[in-house]
Scaffold this motif. Structure first.
Motif, PDB file in Angstrom:
ATOM      1  N   GLN A 183      -5.869   0.065   6.288  1.00 40.89           N
ATOM      2  CA  GLN A 183      -6.359  -0.637   5.056  1.00 40.89           C
ATOM      3  C   GLN A 183      -5.366  -2.046   5.029  1.00 40.89           C
ATOM      4  O   GLN A 183      -5.965  -2.876   4.448  1.00 40.89           O
ATOM      5  CB  GLN A 183      -5.868   0.341   3.853  1.00 40.89           C
ATOM      6  CG  GLN A 183      -6.626   1.483   3.628  1.00 40.89           C
ATOM      7  CD  GLN A 183      -6.008   2.375   2.485  1.00 40.89           C
ATOM      8  OE1 GLN A 183      -5.847   1.615   1.437  1.00 40.89           O
ATOM      9  NE2 GLN A 183      -6.201   3.491   2.533  1.00 40.89           N
ATOM     10  N   LEU A 192       0.899  -1.337   0.060  1.00 42.18           N
ATOM     11  CA  LEU A 192       0.107  -0.045  -0.156  1.00 42.18           C
ATOM     12  C   LEU A 192       0.994   1.258   0.023  1.00 42.18           C
ATOM     13  O   LEU A 192       0.431   2.195  -0.577  1.00 42.18           O
ATOM     14  CB  LEU A 192      -0.731  -0.124   1.149  1.00 42.18           C
ATOM     15  CG  LEU A 192      -1.881  -1.166   1.107  1.00 42.18           C
ATOM     16  CD1 LEU A 192      -2.938  -1.294   2.545  1.00 42.18           C
ATOM     17  CD2 LEU A 192      -3.067  -0.878  -0.118  1.00 42.18           C
ATOM     18  N   CYS A 193       2.144   1.271   0.750  1.00 38.54           N
ATOM     19  CA  CYS A 193       2.811   2.300   0.527  1.00 38.54           C
ATOM     20  C   CYS A 193       3.286   2.670  -0.970  1.00 38.54           C
ATOM     21  O   CYS A 193       3.551   3.671  -1.256  1.00 38.54           O
ATOM     22  CB  CYS A 193       4.010   2.258   1.609  1.00 38.54           C
ATOM     23  SG  CYS A 193       3.607   2.531   3.411  1.00 38.54           S
ATOM     24  N   THR A 194       3.859   1.505  -1.604  1.00 37.78           N
ATOM     25  CA  THR A 194       4.490   1.838  -2.816  1.00 37.78           C
ATOM     26  C   THR A 194       3.352   2.309  -3.654  1.00 37.78           C
ATOM     27  O   THR A 194       3.523   3.147  -4.613  1.00 37.78           O
ATOM     28  CB  THR A 194       4.915   0.620  -3.442  1.00 37.78           C
ATOM     29  OG1 THR A 194       3.961  -0.635  -3.411  1.00 37.78           O
ATOM     30  CG2 THR A 194       6.062  -0.011  -2.342  1.00 37.78           C
ATOM     31  N   VAL A 195       2.201   1.855  -3.495  1.00 37.46           N
ATOM     32  CA  VAL A 195       1.193   2.474  -4.544  1.00 37.46           C
ATOM     33  C   VAL A 195       0.636   3.679  -4.171  1.00 37.46           C
ATOM     34  O   VAL A 195      -0.104   4.473  -4.947  1.00 37.46           O
ATOM     35  CB  VAL A 195      -0.087   1.497  -4.688  1.00 37.46           C
ATOM     36  CG1 VAL A 195       0.522   0.152  -5.432  1.00 37.46           C
ATOM     37  CG2 VAL A 195      -0.792   1.313  -3.443  1.00 37.46           C
ATOM     38  N   ASN A 196       1.197   4.350  -2.782  1.00 36.51           N
ATOM     39  CA  ASN A 196       0.725   5.755  -2.567  1.00 36.51           C
ATOM     40  C   ASN A 196       1.763   6.539  -2.426  1.00 36.51           C
ATOM     41  O   ASN A 196       1.717   7.674  -1.734  1.00 36.51           O
ATOM     42  CB  ASN A 196      -0.115   5.447  -1.313  1.00 36.51           C
ATOM     43  CG  ASN A 196      -1.400   5.022  -1.347  1.00 36.51           C
ATOM     44  OD1 ASN A 196      -2.381   5.858  -1.700  1.00 36.51           O
ATOM     45  ND2 ASN A 196      -1.649   3.729  -1.074  1.00 36.51           N
ATOM     46  N   GLY A 197       2.975   6.167  -3.106  1.00 38.47           N
ATOM     47  CA  GLY A 197       4.143   7.256  -3.096  1.00 38.47           C
ATOM     48  C   GLY A 197       4.664   7.490  -1.704  1.00 38.47           C
ATOM     49  O   GLY A 197       5.503   8.342  -1.586  1.00 38.47           O
ATOM     50  N   GLY A 228       7.044  11.034   1.688  1.00 34.13           N
ATOM     51  CA  GLY A 228       5.853  10.831   1.722  1.00 34.13           C
ATOM     52  C   GLY A 228       5.089  11.235   2.604  1.00 34.13           C
ATOM     53  O   GLY A 228       5.701  11.661   3.577  1.00 34.13           O
ATOM     54  N   ASP A 229       3.881  11.298   2.733  1.00 40.66           N
ATOM     55  CA  ASP A 229       2.896  12.081   3.862  1.00 40.66           C
ATOM     56  C   ASP A 229       2.617  10.912   5.158  1.00 40.66           C
ATOM     57  O   ASP A 229       2.328  10.161   4.861  1.00 40.66           O
ATOM     58  CB  ASP A 229       1.639  12.096   3.292  1.00 40.66           C
ATOM     59  CG  ASP A 229       0.766  12.783   4.464  1.00 40.66           C
ATOM     60  OD1 ASP A 229       0.803  12.961   5.677  1.00 40.66           O
ATOM     61  OD2 ASP A 229      -0.611  13.132   3.899  1.00 40.66           O
ATOM     62  N   LEU A 280      -0.775   9.988   5.996  1.00 41.37           N
ATOM     63  CA  LEU A 280      -1.120   8.715   5.100  1.00 41.37           C
ATOM     64  C   LEU A 280      -0.282   7.620   5.504  1.00 41.37           C
ATOM     65  O   LEU A 280      -1.049   6.540   5.435  1.00 41.37           O
ATOM     66  CB  LEU A 280      -0.800   9.328   3.566  1.00 41.37           C
ATOM     67  CG  LEU A 280      -1.327   8.175   2.517  1.00 41.37           C
ATOM     68  CD1 LEU A 280      -2.782   7.675   2.799  1.00 41.37           C
ATOM     69  CD2 LEU A 280      -0.990   8.518   1.364  1.00 41.37           C
ATOM     70  N   LEU A 333      -2.354   4.130   6.303  1.00 45.38           N
ATOM     71  CA  LEU A 333      -2.412   2.914   5.582  1.00 45.38           C
ATOM     72  C   LEU A 333      -2.148   1.532   6.459  1.00 45.38           C
ATOM     73  O   LEU A 333      -2.638   0.402   6.024  1.00 45.38           O
ATOM     74  CB  LEU A 333      -1.144   2.946   4.505  1.00 45.38           C
ATOM     75  CG  LEU A 333      -1.149   3.932   3.391  1.00 45.38           C
ATOM     76  CD1 LEU A 333      -0.019   4.121   2.716  1.00 45.38           C
ATOM     77  CD2 LEU A 333      -2.435   3.827   2.783  1.00 45.38           C
TER      78      LEU A 333
END
Length: 157
Positions: free
Chosen positions: A131, A77-82, A120-121, A124, A128
C-alpha cells in the motif's frame, strides 16, 4: 477536486568559482541546491561523470527520495492500522544504464526496508509495504520499476 502542491528549488552551479566550463574534463561539477527556508545541499556529479565523490549527486538523491517517500507512507499506514513501529531502516539501491551516446536512465530501484515493530500483526505490517508503494508520490512519478523487499521483526518493548 484534486489538490495541487508546488515545490521549488534553485540550483546554482558553484563550480564556476574554479573556472569556466570550457571542455568536458576541465570544469567542476559542484553545485548548490537551495530550497527556501532549508539548509542548502552541496552536490556534484557522480564520480563516474567526473564529479566529487564526497558530495551528493542527483542519482543518489533520486534513490533516497524514493526510499524516504515509501518510509513516510509506510509509517502513516502502520499508525492507522494499529502497528507500533520502533525502527525502520532501508538500504535502497538503484540501477542506471548508460547508452553509447552518454544518455542514461534508471532501470529500477529496489528498497530493502527492515522494520521493527513493538505491537501489531507482523503479516499486516509486511503487507502495508504494498500500500505504501501504491501511495508513494515519487514512485508514482517515475517510469521504471520500484521494487520493495521488506522484512519485519517483532521486538520486545
Amino acid at each position: 477536486m484534486a489538490k495541487s502542491h508546488r515545490y521549488a528549488a534553485k540550483v546554482v552551479w558553484t563550480g564556476g568559482e574554479e573556472g569556466p566550463a570550457r571542455d568536458y574534463r576541465g570544469y567542476s561539477r559542484e553545485h548548490r541546491i537551495e530550497i527556501e527556508g532549508k539548509a542548502p545541499i552541496r552536490g556534484s556529479a557522480d564520480p563516474a561523470f567526473r564529479g566529487d565523490a564526497s558530495l551528493h549527486n542527483p542519482e543518489d538523491m533520486l534513490v533516497a527520495s524514493l526510499s524516504a517517500c515509501h518510509m513516510l507512507w509506510y509509517l502513516h499506514l502502520c499508525t492507522v492500522n494499529g502497528i507500533v513501529v520502533a525502527g525502520y531502516e532501508d538500504s535502497a539501491c538503484g540501477v542506471m544504464s548508460e547508452g553509447s551516446d552518454g544518455a542514461g536512465r534508471f532501470e529500477s530501484v529496489t528498497l530493502f526496508p527492515k522494520v521493527s515493530i513493538l505491537d501489531g500483526d507482523p503479516d499486516l505490517a509486511l503487507s502495508l509495504h504494498g500500500q505504501a508503494h501504491e501511495k508513494c508520490f515519487i514512485a508514482n512519478s517515475v517510469n521504471f520499476p520500484v521494487i520493495h523487499e521488506p522484512t519485519v521483526d517483532i521486538i520486545e518493548g
